[in-house]
Design an enzyme around this catalytic site. Structure first.
Site, mmCIF file in Angstrom:
data_model
loop_
_atom_site.group_PDB
_atom_site.id
_atom_site.type_symbol
_atom_site.label_atom_id
_atom_site.label_comp_id
_atom_site.label_asym_id
_atom_site.label_seq_id
_atom_site.Cartn_x
_atom_site.Cartn_y
_atom_site.Cartn_z
ATOM 1 N N HIS A 1 37.802 38.942 44.341
ATOM 2 C CA HIS A 1 36.698 39.517 43.569
ATOM 3 C C HIS A 1 35.448 38.668 43.724
ATOM 4 O O HIS A 1 35.510 37.435 43.768
ATOM 5 C CB HIS A 1 37.075 39.685 42.096
ATOM 6 C CG HIS A 1 37.427 38.418 41.375
ATOM 7 N ND1 HIS A 1 36.495 37.649 40.710
ATOM 8 C CD2 HIS A 1 38.616 37.790 41.191
ATOM 9 C CE1 HIS A 1 37.090 36.610 40.150
ATOM 10 N NE2 HIS A 1 38.383 36.663 40.437
ATOM 11 N N ASP B 1 32.823 39.123 41.543
ATOM 12 C CA ASP B 1 32.190 38.920 40.235
ATOM 13 C C ASP B 1 32.682 37.628 39.604
ATOM 14 O O ASP B 1 33.797 37.164 39.866
ATOM 15 C CB ASP B 1 32.444 40.107 39.299
ATOM 16 C CG ASP B 1 33.922 40.350 39.013
ATOM 17 O OD1 ASP B 1 34.752 40.144 39.922
ATOM 18 O OD2 ASP B 1 34.256 40.759 37.881
ATOM 19 N N ASP C 1 37.062 30.182 41.171
ATOM 20 C CA ASP C 1 37.482 31.537 40.768
ATOM 21 C C ASP C 1 36.418 32.558 41.148
ATOM 22 O O ASP C 1 35.600 32.925 40.313
ATOM 23 C CB ASP C 1 37.738 31.546 39.265
ATOM 24 C CG ASP C 1 38.391 32.818 38.767
ATOM 25 O OD1 ASP C 1 38.841 33.629 39.595
ATOM 26 O OD2 ASP C 1 38.444 33.001 37.537
ATOM 27 N N GLU D 1 36.749 42.390 38.338
ATOM 28 C CA GLU D 1 38.000 41.723 37.971
ATOM 29 C C GLU D 1 37.853 40.955 36.677
ATOM 30 O O GLU D 1 38.761 40.943 35.846
ATOM 31 C CB GLU D 1 38.437 40.776 39.092
ATOM 32 C CG GLU D 1 39.904 40.344 39.017
ATOM 33 C CD GLU D 1 40.156 39.130 38.125
ATOM 34 O OE1 GLU D 1 41.328 38.864 37.804
ATOM 35 O OE2 GLU D 1 39.187 38.438 37.748
ATOM 36 N N GLU D 2 36.701 40.329 36.492
ATOM 37 C CA GLU D 2 36.467 39.531 35.292
ATOM 38 C C GLU D 2 36.080 40.396 34.094
ATOM 39 O O GLU D 2 36.064 39.909 32.965
ATOM 40 C CB GLU D 2 35.366 38.499 35.549
ATOM 41 C CG GLU D 2 35.675 37.488 36.646
ATOM 42 C CD GLU D 2 36.762 36.502 36.263
ATOM 43 O OE1 GLU D 2 37.390 36.666 35.190
ATOM 44 O OE2 GLU D 2 36.994 35.561 37.039
ATOM 45 N N GLU E 1 43.418 34.125 44.069
ATOM 46 C CA GLU E 1 43.165 33.491 42.771
ATOM 47 C C GLU E 1 43.564 32.014 42.802
ATOM 48 O O GLU E 1 44.494 31.625 43.516
ATOM 49 C CB GLU E 1 43.948 34.201 41.666
ATOM 50 C CG GLU E 1 43.490 35.614 41.374
ATOM 51 C CD GLU E 1 42.166 35.665 40.624
ATOM 52 O OE1 GLU E 1 41.619 34.591 40.278
ATOM 53 O OE2 GLU E 1 41.669 36.773 40.391
ATOM 54 N N HIS F 1 36.297 29.009 34.765
ATOM 55 C CA HIS F 1 35.592 29.528 33.584
ATOM 56 C C HIS F 1 34.941 28.428 32.746
ATOM 57 O O HIS F 1 34.405 28.710 31.677
ATOM 58 C CB HIS F 1 36.523 30.376 32.703
ATOM 59 C CG HIS F 1 36.978 31.647 33.344
ATOM 60 N ND1 HIS F 1 37.420 32.730 32.607
ATOM 61 C CD2 HIS F 1 37.062 32.039 34.640
ATOM 62 C CE1 HIS F 1 37.754 33.711 33.428
ATOM 63 N NE2 HIS F 1 37.542 33.307 34.672
#
Length: 378
Positions: A66, A68, A100, A134-135, A163, A350
């Site tokens: 992903h 995003d 990520d 995805e997020e 991931e 994150h």
């Protein structure tokens, strides 16, 4: 500076907070097209998705990822600007999406280029499934692409999700499955009233408490060889008017199951309803299933190829794990494909100052390349 690092920096420097792709997939497509990939944008709603494939025959290995990223949080708290992809003197790259998971995308892009140049007549096919959802809600991303592929009977045998799976050192862990996720939004109905006259009211906090205790203390299962025991966790409880002299009229509880293959959504729902009904509660309950559990067997071709690739590059044997949160692998596994997750260290995802080691990205590129060789050549 290597091609992997240059590509990773370009992707990270492109600000793409979910669901905004902001041109990342165009960069990926422009890189893959000269390698012989057929490029197919698959937008759904405001979400950009990319399906790119080289080869017509099987077996097909898909790299899923992903573009995003989650919001940065307070930018002034970052050591380096979150979209700078700054590399410090110790060879650490900072930025939102470094771990990520934009770096993984760059690694697999370069690994694919190296592989095709070395083995232009390889058997099978290589594909990329990239989403910008995805997020976020994850409703117009990978799941929609999978539905479109299945509708035209386009199948694949293997999927490597990039991931961040590593814990302490690169490649020390492969995610070969994930627990399911089932959430509940529970409203207990009471009767609002003056706190001095409880006989004229019904306090939903009080009536809920014994039932909630039963839910928390229940042993839902003991897990199995692949999964830990099913977990029940309360995330939010809301009740009251804000005044200290009013018995509330309702109590709202949000909870979540992370469940193993020992359970089904139906068995968990039945267990909750049985507890609530045994306490004769007046309630409404809404459910949201965001993913079913899946497992890829350890003796399958994909895990064997990836484990061998890690041993070739790192000299270590990875452990298999089903811990952690959900990923888009949950949608892909429903096709019957073998699915694993392998990427950088996950200790800063994150967070403020998300970061990766540049040397790890060089090694990850070679692990991905060796995986392609092990699956499509040897």
């Amino acid at each position: 500076m290597s091609e992997t690092i240059q590509l990773a920096q370009k992707l990270i420097q492109t600000e793409s907070v979910t669901p905004n792709d902001n041109g990342c997939q165009t960069l990926i497509a422009d890189y893959l097209k000269p390698l012989g990939f057929d490029i197919e944008p698959m937008p759904f709603g405001e979400v950009e998705n990319l399906w790119a494939r080289a080869g017509k025959d099987g077996p097909v290995i898909v790299f899923a990822g992903h573009t995003d990223v989650v919001p940065t949080g307070p930018e002034e708290k970052w050591t380096h600007p979150p979209f700078s992809a700054h590399i410090d003197a110790d060879g650490i790259m900072y930025g939102r999406g470094t771990a990520d998971m934009k770096s993984s995308i760059a690694c697999f892009m370069v690994a694919t280029k190296q592989f095709i140049k070395q083995y232009p007549d390889f058997k099978g096919s290589i594909a990329f499934l990239i989403t910008s959802d995805e997020e976020g809600p994850a409703v117009n991303g990978t799941v929609k692409v999978i539905e479109a592929l299945e509708a035209r009977n386009e199948k694949f045998e293997y999927c490597l999700v990039g991931e961040p799976s590593s814990s302490n050192t690169l490649g020390d862990s492969i995610k070969n499955g994930r627990r399911g996720s089932l959430s509940g939004h529970l409203t207990i109905k009471g009767i609002q009233g003056h706190i001095a006259y409880p006989q004229l009211a019904e306090n939903p906090i009080h009536t809920l408490s014994p039932a909630l205790s039963d839910m928390v203390n229940k042993v839902w299962d003991k897990g199995n060889d692949y999964f830990p025991p099913t977990s029940f966790q309360v995330s939010n409880i809301h009740s009251g008017t804000g005044a200290t002299n009013v018995i509330p009229g309702d109590c709202v509880v949000d909870f979540n199951f992370r469940f193993s293959t020992e359970q089904t959504p139906e068995s968990l729902k039945a267990g909750i309803h049985q507890i609530l009904d045994s306490h004769q509660l007046n309630y409404d309950l809404d459910w949201n299933l965001s993913g079913l559990p899946f497992i890829t067997p350890a003796d399958g071709e994909l895990i064997q190829a990836v484990s061998k690739a890690i041993e070739q590059e790192m000299g270590t044997t990875p452990e298999l794990s089903t811990g952690g949160g959900t990923s888009d692998g949950r949608f892909i596994a429903q096709t019957g494909a073998q699915v694993i997750e392998l990427g950088p260290l996950n200790d800063t995802i994150h967070k403020i100052d998300e970061r990766v080691s540049v040397s790890d990205l060089e090694k990850l590129t070679q692990i991905y390349r060796n995986t392609l060789i092990n699956l499509l050549v040897t």
